[in-house]
Write a protein that holds these residues in place. Structure first.
Motif, PDB file in Angstrom:
ATOM      1  N   GLY A  77      -1.216 -12.163  -1.358  1.00 17.82           N
ATOM      2  CA  GLY A  77      -0.128 -12.704  -0.530  1.00 17.82           C
ATOM      3  C   GLY A  77      -0.634 -13.099   0.848  1.00 17.82           C
ATOM      4  O   GLY A  77      -0.302 -14.184   1.356  1.00 17.82           O
ATOM      5  N   LEU A 453       4.174  -2.947   2.370  1.00 17.82           N
ATOM      6  CA  LEU A 453       4.735  -3.828   1.340  1.00 17.82           C
ATOM      7  C   LEU A 453       6.148  -4.260   1.744  1.00 17.82           C
ATOM      8  O   LEU A 453       6.537  -5.426   1.622  1.00 17.82           O
ATOM      9  CB  LEU A 453       4.752  -3.093  -0.001  1.00 17.82           C
ATOM     10  N   GLY A 454       6.906  -3.271   2.235  1.00 15.32           N
ATOM     11  CA  GLY A 454       8.284  -3.561   2.695  1.00 15.32           C
ATOM     12  C   GLY A 454       8.260  -4.591   3.819  1.00 15.32           C
ATOM     13  O   GLY A 454       9.059  -5.541   3.821  1.00 15.32           O
ATOM     14  N   TRP A 457       7.530  -7.963   2.523  1.00 19.03           N
ATOM     15  CA  TRP A 457       8.706  -8.486   1.793  1.00 19.03           C
ATOM     16  C   TRP A 457       9.744  -9.015   2.777  1.00 19.03           C
ATOM     17  O   TRP A 457      10.176 -10.171   2.697  1.00 19.03           O
ATOM     18  CB  TRP A 457       9.275  -7.363   0.927  1.00 19.03           C
ATOM     19  N   VAL A 458      10.122  -8.161   3.709  1.00 22.40           N
ATOM     20  CA  VAL A 458      11.156  -8.561   4.685  1.00 22.40           C
ATOM     21  C   VAL A 458      10.629  -9.704   5.553  1.00 22.40           C
ATOM     22  O   VAL A 458      11.339 -10.688   5.832  1.00 22.40           O
ATOM     23  CB  VAL A 458      11.570  -7.352   5.561  1.00 22.40           C
ATOM     24  N   THR A 460       8.464 -12.019   4.819  1.00 24.16           N
ATOM     25  CA  THR A 460       8.445 -13.298   4.109  1.00 24.16           C
ATOM     26  C   THR A 460       9.814 -13.969   4.187  1.00 24.16           C
ATOM     27  O   THR A 460       9.925 -15.175   4.410  1.00 24.16           O
ATOM     28  CB  THR A 460       8.037 -13.068   2.641  1.00 24.16           C
ATOM     29  N   THR A 461      10.870 -13.151   4.046  1.00 21.32           N
ATOM     30  CA  THR A 461      12.222 -13.736   4.128  1.00 21.32           C
ATOM     31  C   THR A 461      12.466 -14.282   5.536  1.00 21.32           C
ATOM     32  O   THR A 461      13.101 -15.315   5.704  1.00 21.32           O
ATOM     33  CB  THR A 461      13.319 -12.707   3.769  1.00 21.32           C
ATOM     34  N   CYS A 477       1.556  -8.147  10.020  1.00 23.12           N
ATOM     35  CA  CYS A 477       1.060  -7.293   8.930  1.00 23.12           C
ATOM     36  C   CYS A 477      -0.243  -6.624   9.323  1.00 23.12           C
ATOM     37  O   CYS A 477      -0.470  -5.447   9.029  1.00 23.12           O
ATOM     38  CB  CYS A 477       0.849  -8.119   7.667  1.00 23.12           C
TER      39      CYS A 477
END
Ligand SMILES: Nc1ncnc2c1ncn2[C@@H]1O[C@H](COP(=O)(O)OP(=O)(O)OP(=O)(O)O)[C@@H](O)[C@H]1O
Length: 793
Positions: A77, A453-454, A457-458, A460-461, A477
């Motif tokens: 990613g 990871l969280g 995820w958040v 990316t949104t 990150c």
């Protein structure tokens, strides 16, 4: 790996095993006559403490602490984020992966090095010698950790542990300054990566927000809204525009690269300084602690050595100091590095996205909780581990020094098994520490990975929603990974610090010991002056010794009476023999005279002055002693004889050797007076050892000589010669010698004495000249002589 400690340990063990000789001959308490401890040589382990970045930041988020990222596709990613605009960052990832391998190797090295002090099961079986064959396993005793008594010393308070750093505070402050600057400088790297990603993606480039699919495909260029999903607003741009924008991008990349060169240079200089300083300060503290500990031990009463074994003390001096000094400085450096990283990471994360930072915040207390739980156990077990290691050193030392006994009784295999079982016990504790450490690393890694990871995820949104750029997400990150790793490493440093605290328990208890016999500040008193404290008698004192109703028990066995109501005197010009059955207390009388112990009741006087009031070193300087088991050090004949008088001239040494009937045999040795006698005088015979010890005692020109079976290994002619020379010395006006006390079982020696005292069960039961006792009332003496008829001549 530990080779630099070998000469030092040998010196120390040699001094400790022979403490009574060292004490009697009073060389400087904190050093050996045979070599000063060189602090640099003592502790030259290269434990690199370089936590500099050197471009490893990004890899760190996927490194040994966080391999889960590969599993979760994080690496993929992140690479996707980096290559949103172009595929140019693969080489960076390749570089970072190789850094990761390097770090893993380094980390494994540290773990191996730690565990190398605890040989594994294979340790003994790898030995190819005949005595360590397969059958050894049959000899292995079951390992029962409870049978190894560990010392019950409370870990010292943290303030006390930290106090060992105080003398080095200037260097430490400087090192901390360099560390802060270098860490803060290298922490700019994720920021630079984030900016570079955004530049590649066109963010901040005039007229072009985001370039998708690479610059070569001009028709695919869209603005940032296109990335957010609204492709309808895409505006085609011309090749000329593209070329201008390209130039702009290159310019911006160049300026960032230049800035980074500056940061890296500052980082590298800072790292060089703090790494070198922390390492050398650690070594310096280790050297200082060793000198301090050796001095403290050397100042202890001999009863201390009855209760503490030489090998164990040697281990305290090497391993415990190593653990405390290294761990403390290493962990403080490690802690501070990570603290700066954590603070910088939090600061940068808040700057990028306060909301994402808020989501991540519960991770910190979770990791701290893990660390507290882990630290509690590690502290206890590391202390126990060291205790058992100290015991193993004692076992090895004792067996090596008694190797002749081990071999003659065919106990090699048994000894190997005994040592193996102790080492297995040490390994047991180390294994517990390792398992717990592993569990801690695993759980903190899981917590960190899941949190990251969280975030990914958040985040990316947020990128899709246009709330942040891909570069910002990548930067966030990376900072989050640094934060997670930093918190983990801070916990690890705290764990390491607790370990040092645990290891310091015994060390500090020893350092705290009273050095009541420290007489280093005592000034010699003028003749004729008698002081009430630290008294030295005037040179013309009468060397009359009186024991008055002396009662004595050894401190280690206070309920066992050794001497009871012992009263006698040793007068000027007298040869006095003490005889009696084995264990009747003869040697104990000499120990009391030298004030190795004090009587429980009664008193001992010299010229009417209680020896408790006398300066102890002065007292011992007045009494030349040869112990029952004469001790020689691993040094030349000359150095051994001159041990009590290091400034003795060659003539003085030769004169003493002639008086002890040793000169002729010394001349026959391969290098005469320069011959090395081996550890504990292994390369000379028992009788030769005794003669060298008598010479050593005579060289100090004592007023009183106490010889504890000093002629037991001499032949009849040699013994008569020594007795005659002693008598001559006693009668000579040029010599100090005024009285000689013999502890003996030999009729020939008793006959040469003016009086004989016969001891039985700690009491004097007969006294008089040998002839008188033999012919009249000496029942006990006669029985004794009959029992030892082989010694009669
Ligand atoms: N350091 C010590 N701690 C405890 N007990 C000791 C110590 N040294 C000696 N003893 C005990 O004290 C008693 C007297 O010992 P000592 O060495 O004085 O006897 P000795 O008469 O000199 O014997 P030998 O003729 O065998 O040398 C012995 O029972 C011995 O076990």
């Amino acid at each position: 790996m530990f080779s630099p400690r070998i000469p030092f340990c040998r010196i120390f063990r040699s001094q400790l095993c022979n403490t009574s000789t060292v004490i009697m001959f009073r060389p400087h308490p904190s050093t050996s006559r045979f070599g000063h401890v060189n602090s640099r040589q003592l502790h030259q382990q290269n434990y690199s403490n370089n936590h500099a970045w050197h471009g490893r930041l990004l890899f760190r988020c996927m490194s040994d602490r966080t391999p889960g990222f590969s599993f979760f596709g994080f690496q993929k990613g992140l690479r996707h984020l980096l290559t949103l605009g172009r595929n140019s960052n693969n080489s960076l990832l390749t570089h970072l992966s190789s850094q990761r391998r390097h770090e893993r190797i380094k980390r494994s090295y540290f773990h191996l090095r730690y565990l190398s002090t605890t040989p594994t099961n294979g340790g003994s079986s790898n030995n190819k010698s005949e005595d360590t064959s397969e059958s050894d396993s049959q000899w292995m005793e079951p390992i029962d950790l409870s049978k190894f008594k560990t010392h019950n010393h409370e870990p010292p308070p943290i303030s006390k542990v930290l106090s060992i750093l105080l003398p080095e505070y200037k260097w430490l402050t400087f090192a901390v300054g360099a560390l802060t600057i270098s860490t803060a400088a290298t922490m700019q790297f994720p920021n630079a990566i984030a900016m570079m990603i955004d530049i590649l993606n066109g963010v901040g480039v005039e007229g072009l927000d985001v370039v998708v699919g690479g610059l070569e495909n001009s028709s695919a260029v869209v603005n940032i809204d296109a990335v957010a999903g609204d492709a309808t607003q895409a505006v085609p741009i011309t090749d000329v525009q593209l070329s201008v924008q390209h130039q702009q991008q290159i310019q911006q990349m160049k300026s960032i690269a230049l800035q980074m060169v500056g940061y890296f240079t500052v980082g590298a200089v800072g790292t060089t300084i703090h790494s070198a300083m922390f390492d050398s300060v650690g070594q310096k503290i280790g050297a200082r602690l060793r000198k301090q500990l050796f001095t403290t031990i050397m100042h202890q009463d001999i009863a201390f050595f009855d209760q503490n074994r030489a090998g164990e003390l040697a281990n305290r001096l090497s391993t415990d100091v190593h653990e405390v000094a290294e761990h403390l400085v290493q962990n403080i450096a490690h802690f501070l590095t990570n603290l700066v990283r954590v603070i910088t990471a939090i600061w940068s994360m808040i700057a990028i996205s306060p909301l994402l930072t808020f989501y991540l915040s519960p991770v910190v207390p979770l990791l701290t909780g893990c660390a507290a739980f882990y630290g509690k156990f590690i502290k206890t077990w590391s202390k126990q581990h060291l205790d058992v290691l100290a015991h193993s050193t004692h076992v090895a030392t004792e067996r090596f020094s008694g190797i002749a006994t081990v071999l003659s009784f065919g106990q090699k295999r048994k000894e190997v098994a005994r040592y193996s079982s102790v080492i297995e016990a040490a390994y047991g504790y180390a294994k517990r520490v390792a398992i717990f450490q592993g569990a801690f690393f695993g759980s903190s890694q899981m917590v960190g990975n899941m949190a990251l990871l969280g975030v990914l995820w958040v985040g990316t949104t947020h990128v899709f929603a246009g709330q942040m750029t891909p570069g910002q997400l990548a930067g966030f990150c990376m900072y989050a990974a640094i934060l997670a790793e930093g918190v983990g490493e801070i916990s690890e440093s705290v764990g390491g610090f607790l370990k040092a605290q645990g290891s310091g328990a015994r060390l500090f208890s020893l350092l705290d010991k009273d050095t009541s016999f420290d007489t280093s500040n005592i000034q010699p008193v003028a003749s004729d002056v008698i002081q009430t404290q630290h008294l030295k008698l005037p040179p013309n004192y009468k060397p009359t010794i009186e024991f008055r109703n002396v009662q004595f028990s050894y401190p280690s066995h206070p309920a066992v009476p050794i001497l009871q109501e012992v009263s006698f005197s040793l007068t000027n010009g007298e040869f006095l023999a003490l005889t009696g059955s084995s264990g009747s207390g003869k040697s104990s009388i000499i120990s009391l005279l030298l004030r190795f112990y004090d009587p429980s009741r009664g008193g001992i006087t010299i010229d009417g002055v209680d020896i408790k009031d006398l300066d102890i070193e002065w007292l011992r300087s007045q009494i030349g002693t040869v112990r029952q088991e004469p001790i020689l050090f691993h040094a030349s004949v000359f150095e051994n004889v001159a041990y009590g008088k290091p400034d003795a001239t060659k003539n003085e040494v030769i004169e003493a050797c002639i008086a002890a009937n040793a000169h002729h045999f010394i001349l026959d040795l391969p290098n005469g007076y320069d011959t090395i006698v081996g550890e504990r005088g292994a390369s000379v015979s028992g009788g030769q050892k005794q003669r060298l010890s008598i010479a050593r005692a005579l060289l100090t020109k004592p007023r009183i000589l106490a010889l504890d079976e000093a002629s037991s290994a001499l032949d009849a002619a040699g013994e008569q010669d020594v007795l005659q020379r002693l008598r001559n010395l006693l009668e000579s006006k040029d010599n100090n010698l005024s009285a000689v006390l013999f502890v003996t079982h030999k009729k020939s020696v008793m006959k040469a004495c003016d009086r004989v005292l016969v001891l039985s069960d700690g009491r004097i039961i007969e006294k008089g000249s040998y002839d008188f006792l033999d012919k009249t009332k000496g029942d006990q003496l006669r029985k004794l002589m009959m029992g030892e008829s082989t010694e009669l001549k």
